[in-house]
Every structure is written in C-alpha cells, then in structure tokens.
Scaffold this motif. Structure first.
Motif, PDB file in Angstrom:
ATOM      1  N   ASN A  81       2.561  -3.846  -3.445  1.00 48.41           N
ATOM      2  CA  ASN A  81       3.366  -5.001  -3.061  1.00 48.41           C
ATOM      3  C   ASN A  81       4.780  -4.564  -2.660  1.00 48.41           C
ATOM      4  N   ALA A  82       5.347  -3.631  -3.416  1.00 51.03           N
ATOM      5  CA  ALA A  82       6.694  -3.147  -3.095  1.00 51.03           C
ATOM      6  C   ALA A  82       6.700  -2.404  -1.758  1.00 51.03           C
ATOM      7  N   ALA A  83       5.685  -1.592  -1.517  1.00 47.85           N
ATOM      8  CA  ALA A  83       5.595  -0.851  -0.246  1.00 47.85           C
ATOM      9  C   ALA A  83       5.518  -1.819   0.926  1.00 47.85           C
ATOM     10  N   ALA A  84       4.644  -2.816   0.779  1.00 46.13           N
ATOM     11  CA  ALA A  84       4.471  -3.790   1.853  1.00 46.13           C
ATOM     12  C   ALA A  84       5.756  -4.587   2.063  1.00 46.13           C
ATOM     13  N   PHE A  85       6.414  -4.913   0.970  1.00 42.66           N
ATOM     14  CA  PHE A  85       7.679  -5.652   1.042  1.00 42.66           C
ATOM     15  C   PHE A  85       8.716  -4.855   1.826  1.00 42.66           C
ATOM     16  N   VAL A  86       8.868  -3.588   1.498  1.00 44.35           N
ATOM     17  CA  VAL A  86       9.867  -2.741   2.167  1.00 44.35           C
ATOM     18  C   VAL A  86       9.546  -2.614   3.656  1.00 44.35           C
ATOM     19  N   HIS A  87       8.288  -2.372   3.986  1.00 44.68           N
ATOM     20  CA  HIS A  87       7.935  -2.207   5.396  1.00 44.68           C
ATOM     21  C   HIS A  87       8.045  -3.527   6.149  1.00 44.68           C
ATOM     22  N   HIS A  88       7.716  -4.607   5.467  1.00 44.30           N
ATOM     23  CA  HIS A  88       7.847  -5.911   6.110  1.00 44.30           C
ATOM     24  C   HIS A  88       9.314  -6.223   6.401  1.00 44.30           C
ATOM     25  N   GLU A  89      10.183  -5.927   5.426  1.00 45.49           N
ATOM     26  CA  GLU A  89      11.624  -6.136   5.625  1.00 45.49           C
ATOM     27  C   GLU A  89      12.127  -5.346   6.836  1.00 45.49           C
ATOM     28  N   LEU A  90      11.554  -4.174   7.001  1.00 41.62           N
ATOM     29  CA  LEU A  90      11.945  -3.259   8.068  1.00 41.62           C
ATOM     30  C   LEU A  90      11.668  -3.871   9.440  1.00 41.62           C
ATOM     31  N   VAL A  91      10.457  -4.385   9.592  1.00 36.39           N
ATOM     32  CA  VAL A  91      10.075  -5.011  10.854  1.00 36.39           C
ATOM     33  C   VAL A  91      10.933  -6.253  11.069  1.00 36.39           C
ATOM     34  N   ASP A  92      11.092  -6.964   9.966  1.00 40.29           N
ATOM     35  CA  ASP A  92      11.829  -8.201   9.978  1.00 40.29           C
ATOM     36  C   ASP A  92      13.293  -7.981  10.363  1.00 40.29           C
TER      37      ASP A  92
ATOM     38  N   GLY B 110       6.811  -1.955  15.308  1.00 38.53           N
ATOM     39  CA  GLY B 110       6.087  -2.706  14.291  1.00 38.53           C
ATOM     40  C   GLY B 110       4.634  -2.263  14.229  1.00 38.53           C
ATOM     41  N   VAL B 111       4.038  -2.082  15.401  1.00 41.20           N
ATOM     42  CA  VAL B 111       2.642  -1.662  15.459  1.00 41.20           C
ATOM     43  C   VAL B 111       2.477  -0.272  14.852  1.00 41.20           C
ATOM     44  N   ALA B 112       3.357   0.644  15.235  1.00 40.96           N
ATOM     45  CA  ALA B 112       3.246   2.017  14.730  1.00 40.96           C
ATOM     46  C   ALA B 112       3.439   2.053  13.216  1.00 40.96           C
ATOM     47  N   LEU B 113       4.380   1.261  12.744  1.00 42.31           N
ATOM     48  CA  LEU B 113       4.614   1.190  11.298  1.00 42.31           C
ATOM     49  C   LEU B 113       3.346   0.749  10.576  1.00 42.31           C
TER      50      LEU B 113
END
Lengths: 332, 332
Positions: A81-92, B110-113
C-alpha cells in the motif's frame, strides 16, 4: 496508526498486534542509503493508516490465529500500500505541476520512484519470512491490479453506464484488489477453506470499493475531523474546489451529479482551469452527486456484510463488521 | 534474446532453455490493460538480453538441474532486470529533458512507472510458482540494492580513492547484486550447499561489476557490431560525446582519466554543456581512462573465475567461464 475513531472500536489486543505490524514495517524501511532512512519512514507514515493490516489480522482470526505467521503478510500488505501510494503521488504530482518539473522536484521524483520500488521489494522479502505461495500470489496479483488501475482513466462523466463501468473497474484495481488480497491472505494463513478464502476476498473487495467511494466523496465534502465521535463530527474543511475536479479526475460523485441533472455543462468543467467554473461545479456535485454516491457505498458495505454473515459469529467477525460500518461513517 | 556472439558460445540445449524463459516472461507481460499489452513486451525486449537468465540456469546446472523449478527463478530475475531498466530509464530521461516534460512524455512516464511496477509484481508472482524462501529473499534483497544504487551519485571524479569507492558501491548495488542473486538462486535450487551458494554469489557479483564497467567503457568507445566475431569487430559507432559525460554521470573511465593526467580541467567538464569541451573530454577519457578501466574489469573477471574454479569441472562451469570471458570481449 489507525484513525483514532477507528481505534476506539477495536479491542486493545488487536491494537497491540497492529502496533507490532507497525513496528515491523518501520524497522524494515531502515536502509544503508541515508535518503531511504530519512524519507522511507515519512512516506510510510503518510500512506493511510494500517486499515489493511487490521483486516488481514482479523481475517486470520476468523480461523486459527498465529500472529507470528500472519504479521508478515499484514506487513507485506501495508508495504505494498505504501509503495503504491508513493508511486501514485508521483504520477499525481507530475500532473499537478502541469509539465514543469524543477531541479528539486526531479531529485524528489527519483527518490520517490526508488523508495516505492524499495517498499515493493520489502514486501516480497517480508512474504519470504513466512512463505506461503498463496499469499505471495494474492499480493502480487493485487500489485498487478494496482498497476492496471493506474493505467485506467475514466474518460468521460457521461453517458452514465460506460462512465460507471470505467470508474468501478479503476477503483476495483486501484483499491479493492489489495483489500481483497489482505483478507484472503489472512484467512488462508488462518487455515480457511478455498470457499472461505474466496468469500472473504469478496468481502474485502466490496469493502475496498466502498472505502474508495468514500474517499472520493470526501474529496468534495472535506475530511471530517478525526475525533472519537467521527459520526457527529462536522467537516473540518469544505474545499471550494475539489482536488479531483481541479486535476480533471472523474469520480463517482461527478458521474452521478451529471446524470442527476448537472448535464453536459457540468461534465465539460473537467477540462477547464477556470476557478469560478470549478467552484460552481464543485458545489453542484455536492448538491447532486454525493447522496447517490453514498448510496452506492452503503449498498457495497451491505454486500460486504452479507459475505461476512456466512462465517460463524465471533469476536473477529464482529470487529470486521465494525470496521465495515466505520468505512461508511467517514462519509457521514 | 542473447547477443548473437554469445549464442555461438553456448550449447543448443541451453539456448532452448533460455528460449523457454523468454517465452515465459513474454507470456507473463500480457495484461488486461491494453497499454501494458503493447508496451510491456517492447520494454521487456529492450532490457538487455537474458544474460542473467543464462547465469541462473547454468548456476543450477552446477548442481542437479530441474528446468521446471529453475525456470521461474530465471524468469523472475529477468523481470526484475526489466523493471529496474524501465525505472532507470525513467529517471534518466527526466534528466536528459532538463526539467521540461511535455504532455506526451508525462503520459509515457506514468505508463513506464506502472509497467515497471507491473514487472516487479510479475517477478514476485513468478517466484510463488516454485516457492523457495531463499530465492525470494535473494531477489528482494537485490531489488533493494538496485534501489539504493539508484540513489547513490558519484559526486566527483577526484580525488581517486573516494571516487572509486562511490563508483564501486553504486555499480555493486545497481548491477552486480542482481547477477549475484541469479547465481545464488540457481545453485540453491540445484541443491548447492550454503558455502557453494555464497561462493557462486561472489562469482556473480564480480562478474556483474565487470559487466557494468564494460558497459561504462562502451559508452565512450561505442558498441561493437554484434557479429559472430565480436572479438574482431571494429566499433560500429564511436560517439563524439559520451552519453554519460553529457548527462554529467561520473563513471570509471573518467575517474581514471582524471587521475592519469587529465586533471582538474577534465574533472570540471562534467558540469558543462559546452559541446566543444564535452567532445574534447570524451576523447581525453578515451586516451587516458579506457585502458585502466579495462584492467579493472579484467581483474574482476579473473577473480570471478577463481571463485568458479572451486567447483568441479563440468560443462556448466565451462559455459560460465565462456560467458565471463565474453563479458570482457565486449570491450575488446
């Protein structure tokens, strides 16, 4: 840790076990890379609070509970969940910045990318500590779903049918899949049968959908203050413009608001950056879209509870029911 | 697939098994997300070619070989490599673009991530198919090292001692750790003892270091044409400006060139964008830094071969030796 209001609903023994999981994940994010040591615990703390760990532990308690075994699965779920959160924030964040990334942000992005990856690796390492191929496969499937969810965009708020389909597919991947994986992992480790694992996975999935809908509602209505009486709390801050609307992200309240009479004018606001229009649209969504979105969340929680009703009555079942109702109250 | 020149060194049976791994990973990257279906195989093909799978399979052949078991570990290692490759490219491209990211690039990012994350999840799922906690732990540790490596920057080309230390720590994390993990996973599944696993890990680590040094040399000297006689091949294209130098990335050839008489003037070029200076510096590094860097790679391959010499002579050992020598020849 869990929101205070939720903590009050759960017995001290469970809170101790959640604290144990918290200690494990905080210990794991130590690294010889100084930046991970600093940013890791911060990012971990920012991902929302160990609800998935609680579900995983309680799922195990529906069967025969062995904290030593299930704590690793619960930690893995939180790390994912933390990994997905960090990567999601990144795209966001990249979206929020509208294409301009300065030097500092670039460095932060590299760090966030790597720390997200680091969390994913930690989750795999954690699963290896009490290896069960089912748990690994539930969790890795959930990560794949999260990635797929990150690649699904709800393209338009109308017509309603395809918009709803896209929205539910997205949140199913993005949020519900990991709720389901945690529940399945927990009861699998608790010795549940294939049918029980499947059923509790359905419970987790429906609850995860409701959780995400509530999150999307709160983006319009504002987070309630986190008090012991969350039910009675008035929203601490009602945003003039919804964050999702600002970023052009289409969620359930907007889809329903358009269908409930907001019409094409409201749907078109998604593509604008005009503050007055976004403010108007946010209040329109509050007026038209919140109630039907909340009804969906309500229906999903009832569905989740129906799956749960197939299990014999127990303290663990009761606590899972309490968590399910709490998920709804957040949007009360 | 493996470079042609390497294929010629290996027996058809091994190439068949590598082909089997290739088929597994290509099958795995199918997804219900259309963009993963399209971009996944492309990105997987772009990550360099199944050398790590070959090492994993051969490591298993040093013991008792069971393709059905080891193919999953070999696939997992390749998927991790692909994930790391995609995420590394992402950070790298952000740097190349010098802060300006256009709309298309943002979407690509985003896609690459997400596809990198997807590959990581696939690798975890793959390990669950023939679960061995040691394999999972070697691989997840390697991913953590890769992340740490991504966060280490070689800050300056001089003085030599700290520059070398930083460089070797970086490539140890970034490249050697996964070579080591593949070798350890292979021989562990082949029934090797703890001491054998440790020793073959050392072999993989040293070979990985040499591999990365050669990569960094080729950035200055140009890739040799991929023919059956790679030894005799003249470089297909000698770059006027090294890509690493352009991006301000400090690698072994530059560190040695500065120490070998290039001095502070050469070290300072890292921070410039002046084409004439970068061209001059690239040719200076070619003149001064390649030979000592190649000597390091040579020494590391000899060290790797010494670890290998502790194993009884066998066809697998011979092929690992051939691969080790091939790694050097790429920079010949």
């Amino acid at each position: 840790m869990l929101q205070q209001a939720l903590q009050q609903l759960l017995p001290p023994a469970l809170l101790d076990d959640i604290q144990r999981v918290e200690a494990i994940v905080m210990e794991r994010v130590q690294s010889r890379a100084p930046i991970v040591k600093i940013a890791g615990p911060q990012l971990l703390a920012a991902s929302d609070g160990r609800l998935r760990a609680a579900l995983t532990l309680l799922a195990a308690q529906l069967g025969s509970y062995d904290l030593q075994r299930v704590q690793h699965a619960a930690s893995a779920v939180e790390l994912i969940n933390a990994a997905a959160f960090v990567h999601h924030e990144l795209v966001d964040e990249a979206e929020r910045r509208r294409g301009i990334v300065d030097m500092d942000a670039r460095w932060d992005h590299g760090v966030a990318l790597m720390i997200g990856d680091y969390f994913f690796a930690l989750s795999a390492g954690e699963m290896a500590l009490a290896p069960d191929p089912r748990v690994i496969s539930y969790c890795s499937q959930a990560v794949m779903n999260i990635c797929e969810g990150g690649l699904i965009t709800v393209m338009q708020a109308a017509p309603q049918a395809p918009a709803l389909e896209q929205y539910y597919e997205k949140i199913g991947c993005k949020t519900a899949a990991l709720f389901a994986a945690g529940c399945k992992a927990g009861i699998a480790l608790g010795g549940g049968s294939e049918a029980e694992i499947e059923r509790l996975g359905q419970f987790g999935y429906d609850l995860g959908l409701a959780f995400q809908i509530v999150d999307d509602i709160l983006d319009y209505t504002g987070e309630p203050a986190d008090t012991a009486q969350a039910e009675a709390a008035t929203p601490a801050h009602v945003p003039a413009i919804s964050g999702d609307m600002q970023r052009g992200v289409i969620t359930l309240p907007l889809i329903y608001a358009v269908a409930q009479g907001g019409g094409a004018e409201l749907a078109a606001v998604v593509d604008t950056q005009d503050t007055a229009q976004l403010t108007w649209a946010t209040s329109e969504v509050r007026r038209l879209g919140i109630a039907p979105a909340r009804a969906d969340a309500q229906r999903l929680v009832e569905q989740a509870l129906a799956h749960l009703a197939a299990f014999p009555a127990s303290a663990a079942r009761q606590q899972l029911e309490a968590i399910s109702r709490f998920v709804l109250q957040r949007a009360g």
